[in-house]
Design a protein around this motif. Structure first.
Motif, mmCIF file in Angstrom:
data_model
loop_
_atom_site.group_PDB
_atom_site.id
_atom_site.type_symbol
_atom_site.label_atom_id
_atom_site.label_comp_id
_atom_site.label_asym_id
_atom_site.label_seq_id
_atom_site.Cartn_x
_atom_site.Cartn_y
_atom_site.Cartn_z
ATOM 1 N N THR A 56 -8.940 -5.873 -8.761
ATOM 2 C CA THR A 56 -8.540 -6.163 -7.530
ATOM 3 C C THR A 56 -7.158 -7.391 -7.893
ATOM 4 O O THR A 56 -6.138 -6.927 -7.203
ATOM 5 N N TYR A 57 -7.478 -8.039 -8.818
ATOM 6 C CA TYR A 57 -6.392 -9.036 -9.255
ATOM 7 C C TYR A 57 -4.885 -8.063 -9.723
ATOM 8 O O TYR A 57 -4.047 -8.513 -9.140
ATOM 9 N N MET B 100 -9.665 -0.787 -5.096
ATOM 10 C CA MET B 100 -10.502 -0.963 -6.349
ATOM 11 C C MET B 100 -11.830 -0.356 -6.068
ATOM 12 O O MET B 100 -12.438 0.034 -6.852
ATOM 13 N N MET B 101 -12.312 -0.410 -4.797
ATOM 14 C CA MET B 101 -13.622 0.140 -4.467
ATOM 15 C C MET B 101 -13.489 1.665 -4.753
ATOM 16 O O MET B 101 -14.427 2.435 -5.220
ATOM 17 N N ALA B 102 -12.326 2.346 -4.159
ATOM 18 C CA ALA B 102 -12.157 3.490 -4.337
ATOM 19 C C ALA B 102 -12.255 4.082 -6.253
ATOM 20 O O ALA B 102 -12.936 5.080 -6.309
ATOM 21 N N VAL B 103 -11.497 3.161 -6.847
ATOM 22 C CA VAL B 103 -11.819 3.458 -8.340
ATOM 23 C C VAL B 103 -13.276 3.333 -8.638
ATOM 24 O O VAL B 103 -13.840 4.302 -9.283
ATOM 25 N N ALA C 184 -1.346 -8.516 -7.851
ATOM 26 C CA ALA C 184 -0.557 -9.317 -8.626
ATOM 27 C C ALA C 184 0.638 -8.307 -9.077
ATOM 28 O O ALA C 184 2.025 -8.747 -8.848
ATOM 29 N N HIS C 185 0.357 -7.169 -9.394
ATOM 30 C CA HIS C 185 1.457 -6.085 -10.074
ATOM 31 C C HIS C 185 2.039 -5.549 -8.662
ATOM 32 O O HIS C 185 3.430 -5.328 -8.601
ATOM 33 N N PHE C 186 1.480 -4.793 -7.950
ATOM 34 C CA PHE C 186 1.959 -4.099 -6.666
ATOM 35 C C PHE C 186 2.245 -5.132 -5.558
ATOM 36 O O PHE C 186 2.882 -4.383 -4.469
ATOM 37 N N HIS C 187 1.758 -6.237 -5.678
ATOM 38 C CA HIS C 187 1.926 -7.229 -4.428
ATOM 39 C C HIS C 187 1.278 -6.618 -3.221
ATOM 40 O O HIS C 187 1.698 -6.821 -2.134
ATOM 41 N N TYR C 188 0.077 -5.949 -3.345
ATOM 42 C CA TYR C 188 -0.650 -5.458 -2.186
ATOM 43 C C TYR C 188 -1.618 -6.431 -1.748
ATOM 44 O O TYR C 188 -1.716 -7.512 -2.092
ATOM 45 N N SER C 189 -1.733 -6.336 -0.339
ATOM 46 C CA SER C 189 -2.753 -7.537 0.357
ATOM 47 C C SER C 189 -3.929 -7.510 -0.137
ATOM 48 O O SER C 189 -4.595 -6.446 -0.940
ATOM 49 N N GLN C 190 -4.868 -8.261 0.258
ATOM 50 C CA GLN C 190 -6.210 -8.498 -0.394
ATOM 51 C C GLN C 190 -6.928 -7.372 -0.066
ATOM 52 O O GLN C 190 -7.739 -6.752 -0.742
ATOM 53 N N ASP C 191 -6.770 -6.823 1.166
ATOM 54 C CA ASP C 191 -7.541 -5.818 2.097
ATOM 55 C C ASP C 191 -6.931 -4.463 1.145
ATOM 56 O O ASP C 191 -8.219 -3.743 0.810
#
Lengths: 184, 115
Positions: B57-58, B75-78, B62-69
């Motif tokens: 998630t982090y 991450m859950m899909a992975v 941090a890398h793609f600047h995606y929102s928390q959601d």
């Protein structure tokens, strides 16, 4: 016992005991050794300067292959990608591991953004290498390793390594939770 | 993207010609308006039981600047489906992100979208 990482005004702080810091430094150095490329003597110095490697084959060491995975299911594509990028990925990882090892020299950890990212990814690389040595390929394997919960169970290499793996996992999770709380 | 007519283009901009949207003649084409064939590559992150949910998630945040959601959803899909497409775009960017994911210790591959 190590204390949880906490996010504060000056950065992220962590409390590690002497033997824990020594253990981490040793683990970081082991991964650095795994990652350092065997440079052939006849290597083109210009190619090495711009980060291109002559060897584009999958590393024979399974731990190294996990640190530097195939980037495509097309073998030709993966080999070309490896030739162009593998050296810089290795160097970035080595840089993070060295930074984390240096941070462990001090009795009190205080990590700014750059150092906490380096520390978290260094811990991840340590876990990838330990996981390969422990044969963690699936969630079931991970459960098996998680069954070791106490240092009194450390009787052989497998149990000792499993406990080290769990300690490093706990540490990484604690650090990353503090990093996530900084983003909110 | 707001449409810019030729009449109201600033004549003497302080920035170099062509570097800011206001002085770019083709400013009526937004970044998101690119035709589909300009985005034929994607980056996939694969599950590894080693990678912690918090760390994955982090990295996405941090890398793609995606929102928390969005980072959590990916991450859950992975974690649950074994893989997630984390980026779609040009080939160079796809390669750059793949290399960055390897740097973080995540297993990523790039491929042609729909391939």
């Amino acid at each position: 016992m190590a204390k949880e990482f906490r996010s504060g005004r000056k950065g992220i702080t962590g409390g590690l005991e002497g033997p824990e810091r020594e253990l981490l430094i040793k683990l970081f150095q082991d991964v650095i050794t795994t990652l350092e490329p065997d440079t052939p003597e006849d290597e083109d110095p210009l190619a090495s300067l711009v980060g291109i490697s002559e060897d584009s084959s999958v590393p024979e060491d399974p731990a190294l292959a996990r640190l530097l995975p195939q980037a495509s299911d097309d073998d030709e594509e993966a080999a070309e990608f490896r030739r162009l990028t593998e050296r810089s990925v290795r160097e970035a990882k080595i840089g993070h591991l060295r930074m984390a090892a240096m941070d462990c020299e001090s009795p009190k950890l205080l990590l700014d953004h750059e150092h906490s990212m380096a520390f978290a990814s260094a811990l991840n690389d340590v876990r990838l290498v330990l996981a390969t040595r422990l044969g963690i390929e699936s969630e079931e394997d991970a459960q098996r390793v998680a069954s070791y919960t106490d240092w009194s169970q450390a009787q052989d290499v497998e149990s000792y390594m499993s406990l080290v793996y769990q300690f490093v996992s706990w540490l990484q999770d604690s650090l990353v939770e503090a990093m996530l709380s900084d983003l909110d | 993207m707001v449409s810019q007519s030729a009449q109201n283009l600033p004549v003497a901009s302080e920035s170099a010609p062509g570097t800011s949207p206001e002085t770019t003649p083709s400013a009526d084409v937004g970044l998101l308006d690119r035709p589909a064939e300009d985005n034929p590559w994607r980056v996939i992150v694969w599950n590894d039981p080693v990678n912690l949910m918090s760390y994955v998630t982090y990295v996405f945040r941090a890398h793609f600047h995606y929102s928390q959601d969005k980072a959590r959803t990916l991450m859950m899909a992975v974690h649950q489906e074994g893989r997630a497409t984390v980026f779609t775009g040009g080939r160079e960017d796809a390669e750059r992100h793949t290399s960055a994911m390897h740097g973080y210790g995540l297993w990523a591959t790039f491929e042609r979208d729909g391939g």
